[in-house]
Design a protein around this motif. Structure first.
Motif, PDB file in Angstrom:
ATOM      1  N   ASN A 154      -5.290   2.156  -0.135  1.00  0.00           N
ATOM      2  CA  ASN A 154      -6.411   1.256   0.153  1.00  0.00           C
ATOM      3  C   ASN A 154      -7.724   2.011   0.389  1.00  0.00           C
ATOM      4  OD1 ASN A 154      -4.849  -1.083   0.003  1.00  0.00           O
ATOM      5  ND2 ASN A 154      -4.291  -0.996   2.167  1.00  0.00           N
ATOM      6  N   ASN A 155      -7.624   3.306   0.668  1.00  0.00           N
ATOM      7  CA  ASN A 155      -8.812   4.102   0.968  1.00  0.00           C
ATOM      8  C   ASN A 155      -9.282   4.947  -0.207  1.00  0.00           C
ATOM      9  OD1 ASN A 155      -8.754   3.178   3.653  1.00  0.00           O
ATOM     10  ND2 ASN A 155      -7.342   4.812   4.250  1.00  0.00           N
TER      11      ASN A 155
ATOM     12  N   SER B 282       0.863  -1.176   0.000  1.00  0.00           N
ATOM     13  CA  SER B 282       0.000   0.000   0.000  1.00  0.00           C
ATOM     14  C   SER B 282       0.903   1.231   0.000  1.00  0.00           C
ATOM     15  CB  SER B 282      -0.936   0.021   1.214  1.00  0.00           C
ATOM     16  OG  SER B 282      -0.221   0.261   2.413  1.00  0.00           O
TER      17      SER B 282
ATOM     18  N   ILE C 115      -2.791  10.117   1.820  1.00  0.00           N
ATOM     19  CA  ILE C 115      -3.961   9.249   1.799  1.00  0.00           C
ATOM     20  C   ILE C 115      -3.530   7.848   1.376  1.00  0.00           C
ATOM     21  CG2 ILE C 115      -6.218   8.867   0.764  1.00  0.00           C
ATOM     22  CD1 ILE C 115      -6.023  11.393   2.524  1.00  0.00           C
ATOM     23  N   ASN C 116      -3.928   6.848   2.159  1.00  0.00           N
ATOM     24  CA  ASN C 116      -3.505   5.485   1.838  1.00  0.00           C
ATOM     25  C   ASN C 116      -4.245   4.973   0.613  1.00  0.00           C
ATOM     26  OD1 ASN C 116      -3.817   2.281   2.320  1.00  0.00           O
ATOM     27  ND2 ASN C 116      -1.889   3.024   3.184  1.00  0.00           N
TER      28      ASN C 116
ATOM     29  N   ALA D 129     -13.047   4.396  -1.352  1.00  0.00           N
ATOM     30  CA  ALA D 129     -14.023   4.849  -0.360  1.00  0.00           C
ATOM     31  C   ALA D 129     -14.116   6.371  -0.309  1.00  0.00           C
ATOM     32  CB  ALA D 129     -13.660   4.300   1.017  1.00  0.00           C
ATOM     33  N   LEU D 130     -13.021   7.043  -0.646  1.00  0.00           N
ATOM     34  CA  LEU D 130     -12.993   8.499  -0.610  1.00  0.00           C
ATOM     35  C   LEU D 130     -13.303   9.126  -1.968  1.00  0.00           C
ATOM     36  CD1 LEU D 130      -9.812   8.900   1.619  1.00  0.00           C
ATOM     37  CD2 LEU D 130     -12.165   9.498   2.275  1.00  0.00           C
TER      38      LEU D 130
ATOM     39  N   GLY E  41      -5.100   4.035  12.171  1.00  0.00           N
ATOM     40  CA  GLY E  41      -6.378   3.336  12.257  1.00  0.00           C
ATOM     41  C   GLY E  41      -6.712   2.893  13.661  1.00  0.00           C
TER      42      GLY E  41
ATOM     43  N   VAL F 173     -11.372  12.329   6.266  1.00  0.00           N
ATOM     44  CA  VAL F 173     -10.937  11.248   7.155  1.00  0.00           C
ATOM     45  C   VAL F 173     -10.826  11.744   8.591  1.00  0.00           C
ATOM     46  CG1 VAL F 173      -9.036   9.677   7.695  1.00  0.00           C
ATOM     47  CG2 VAL F 173      -9.751   9.986   5.320  1.00  0.00           C
TER      48      VAL F 173
END
Length: 222
Positions: free
Chosen positions: A81-82, A70, A78-79, A85-86, A134, A106
């Motif tokens: 993996n997200n 990742s 911003i990761n 979703a964003l 997280g 976030v």
């Protein structure tokens, strides 16, 4: 592109309106030091060379993701993996306003998730820990929360500029302190409205004179 503190404040004011601008500045300084195309590949011994444009940054990040890593992306890191979703894509994740908006989303989501039962300043710190790891606790143990709070002072006394690619120096309202802004935004005001006392009767000249002096002091009159 390396963004100045004033420019980050301007971006935060426009693109992450749910969070105090100085909070975003502290996070961005901690995450990327204001470098637009910053990358951090999680789990590698050596980081790739710093990209100089969005296309190169996306290409390098996608190559590592294809290998199972990742990658933290852009100003707010911003990761990868997200991204879905964003609502982020490879075409916009390195856009300064879009990236800062995602960071604000976030952080604000974290804050609202943990604020019940906690004092606002404590909730903010927990939200910062979650932003980094997280977890509500690991960001304290690894020093991240402390670094963000240390960086909160970088915005003091700096007037933000509006982010416009062709006019980056337009002024907008300056921020206040990191914690005070976010707490004020998320703490309802339950104090009763103040009402002015009625003036003394006209015949009571001494009380009336004192009343007029007090009112002039409040309103700036002479």
């Amino acid at each position: 592109m390396q963004f100045t503190t004033a420019a980050i404040l301007g971006l935060a004011s426009q693109c992450a309106s749910g969070v105090a601008p100085s909070t975003i500045v502290a996070v961005v300084h901690t995450e990327s030091k204001g470098y637009q195309f910053a990358l951090n590949v999680n789990g590698v011994a050596r980081q790739p060379a710093r990209p100089t444009n969005a296309g190169d940054a996306a290409r390098v990040a996608r190559a590592f993701i294809a290998q199972g890593y990742s990658v933290d992306l852009g100003l707010g890191q911003i990761n990868s993996n997200n991204m879905a979703a964003l609502g982020l894509t490879w075409d916009n994740v390195f856009d300064p306003c879009t990236n800062i908006g995602a960071a604000g989303k976030v952080l604000a989501g974290n804050y609202h998730q943990v604020r019940d039962g906690r004092p606002p300043q404590e909730a903010l710190r927990v939200a910062l820990s979650m932003y980094n790891t997280g977890s509500t606790t690991r960001g304290f143990r690894n020093g991240y929360v402390g670094r963000v709070l240390s960086n909160a002072g970088v915005a003091e006394g700096i007037s933000p500029v509006a982010y416009r690619p062709t006019a980056p120096d337009a002024q907008i309202n300056p921020p206040h302190t990191m914690l005070a802004d976010l707490v004020a935004e998320n703490t309802p005001d339950h104090s009763p409205a103040r009402t002015a006392p009625p003036p003394p009767p006209a015949w009571d000249v001494f009380s009336r004179a004192a009343y007029d002096r007090a009112r002039n002091a409040e309103t700036g009159g002479s």
